[in-house]
Motif scaffolding. Sequence first.
Motif, PDB file in Angstrom:
ATOM      1  N   HIS A 252      47.513  62.286  48.098  1.00 34.12           N
ATOM      2  CA  HIS A 252      48.533  61.402  48.647  1.00 34.12           C
ATOM      3  C   HIS A 252      49.403  60.731  47.580  1.00 34.12           C
ATOM      4  N   PHE A 253      48.860  60.551  46.394  1.00 32.69           N
ATOM      5  CA  PHE A 253      49.593  59.897  45.306  1.00 32.69           C
ATOM      6  C   PHE A 253      49.330  60.678  44.017  1.00 32.69           C
ATOM      7  N   PRO A 254      50.381  61.076  43.312  1.00 27.16           N
ATOM      8  CA  PRO A 254      50.187  61.899  42.116  1.00 27.16           C
ATOM      9  C   PRO A 254      49.541  61.175  40.950  1.00 27.16           C
ATOM     10  N   SER A 255      49.526  59.827  41.006  1.00 27.59           N
ATOM     11  CA  SER A 255      48.955  59.063  39.895  1.00 27.59           C
ATOM     12  C   SER A 255      48.641  57.651  40.357  1.00 27.59           C
ATOM     13  N   LYS A 256      47.921  56.934  39.524  1.00 32.98           N
ATOM     14  CA  LYS A 256      47.646  55.518  39.787  1.00 32.98           C
ATOM     15  C   LYS A 256      48.951  54.733  39.792  1.00 32.98           C
ATOM     16  N   ALA A 257      49.871  55.088  38.918  1.00 34.06           N
ATOM     17  CA  ALA A 257      51.161  54.401  38.862  1.00 34.06           C
ATOM     18  C   ALA A 257      51.955  54.618  40.149  1.00 34.06           C
ATOM     19  N   ALA A 258      51.873  55.811  40.721  1.00 32.53           N
ATOM     20  CA  ALA A 258      52.573  56.096  41.976  1.00 32.53           C
ATOM     21  C   ALA A 258      52.011  55.245  43.111  1.00 32.53           C
TER      22      ALA A 258
END
Length: 212
Positions: A61-67
Motif C-alpha cells: 500500500h505504501f512504497p516506503s515509510k516516508a510515503a
Amino acid sequence: MSGISSAGPQPADLWPEVQPDAARRLMLAGVESFARRGYHATTTRDIAATAGMSPAALYVHFPSKAALLFAISRSGHEQVLALAQQAVDEAADPATAVRDLVERFTAWHARRHTIARVVQYELEALPEQQYGVVASLRKDIERLVRDVVERGCADGLFTVGDAGTAARAVLSLGVDVARWYTDRSRLTPEELGSEYGDLVLRMLGAAATPGS
C-alpha cells in the motif's frame, strides 16, 4: 505484537476517503508508532506489527515509510483546510468567521491530538518533494486566516499591526493544543475550541464576541 486498540478512533472514521481498509489500518499504525517512538526511530516492522500485519504488507500500500508519513500529513492538512474554509464560507462576517474557524481548528487538534502531533511535528522528516506539497497546504491555511483578519481590519472589527503575524499567532495557538492535550484534559475539544475562539477575538482587538 501491540496491535491497534479497538477503544480508540477507528481507521474508517479517521480517513474515510482512503481505500482499502488495510491502508487505513497502516496509517493509524503509523500514527501510533511515530507518536510513540518518533519517525526516525520507527521501523516498517514496528508499523506492520502495530497494524497486525506482516512487514511485507506495508509495501503493498505504501512504497516506503516516508510515503506513509506523507499520506498521514497530507490528509491531516487537507482535513484542516477543508474545515477552515467551511467556517469562513458559512460565516456572515469576519469576526464570526474567525471565531468559528478557531473553534473548529482547535477542536480538531484536540480530538485528533495524536494524529495532529505527527502531522505538525514530523514535517521535517518528509522528502523535499512531499514536503513541498504539505508546505503548500499550510500556506493555503495561513492565507485563509490572514485574508479573514485583513477583512476584519478593513471593516473596523479588528485592530492588529500585521495581519500575517496575527494569522500565524492564531494558528499557533491551535497547533500547540496537540502538544499537551490528552483524553484526560479537563475541557472537551468543543469546550476548548469555544474558549480559544473567544480568546482569539480578544487577541485581535474585537470589541465584543459575535452575537453578544
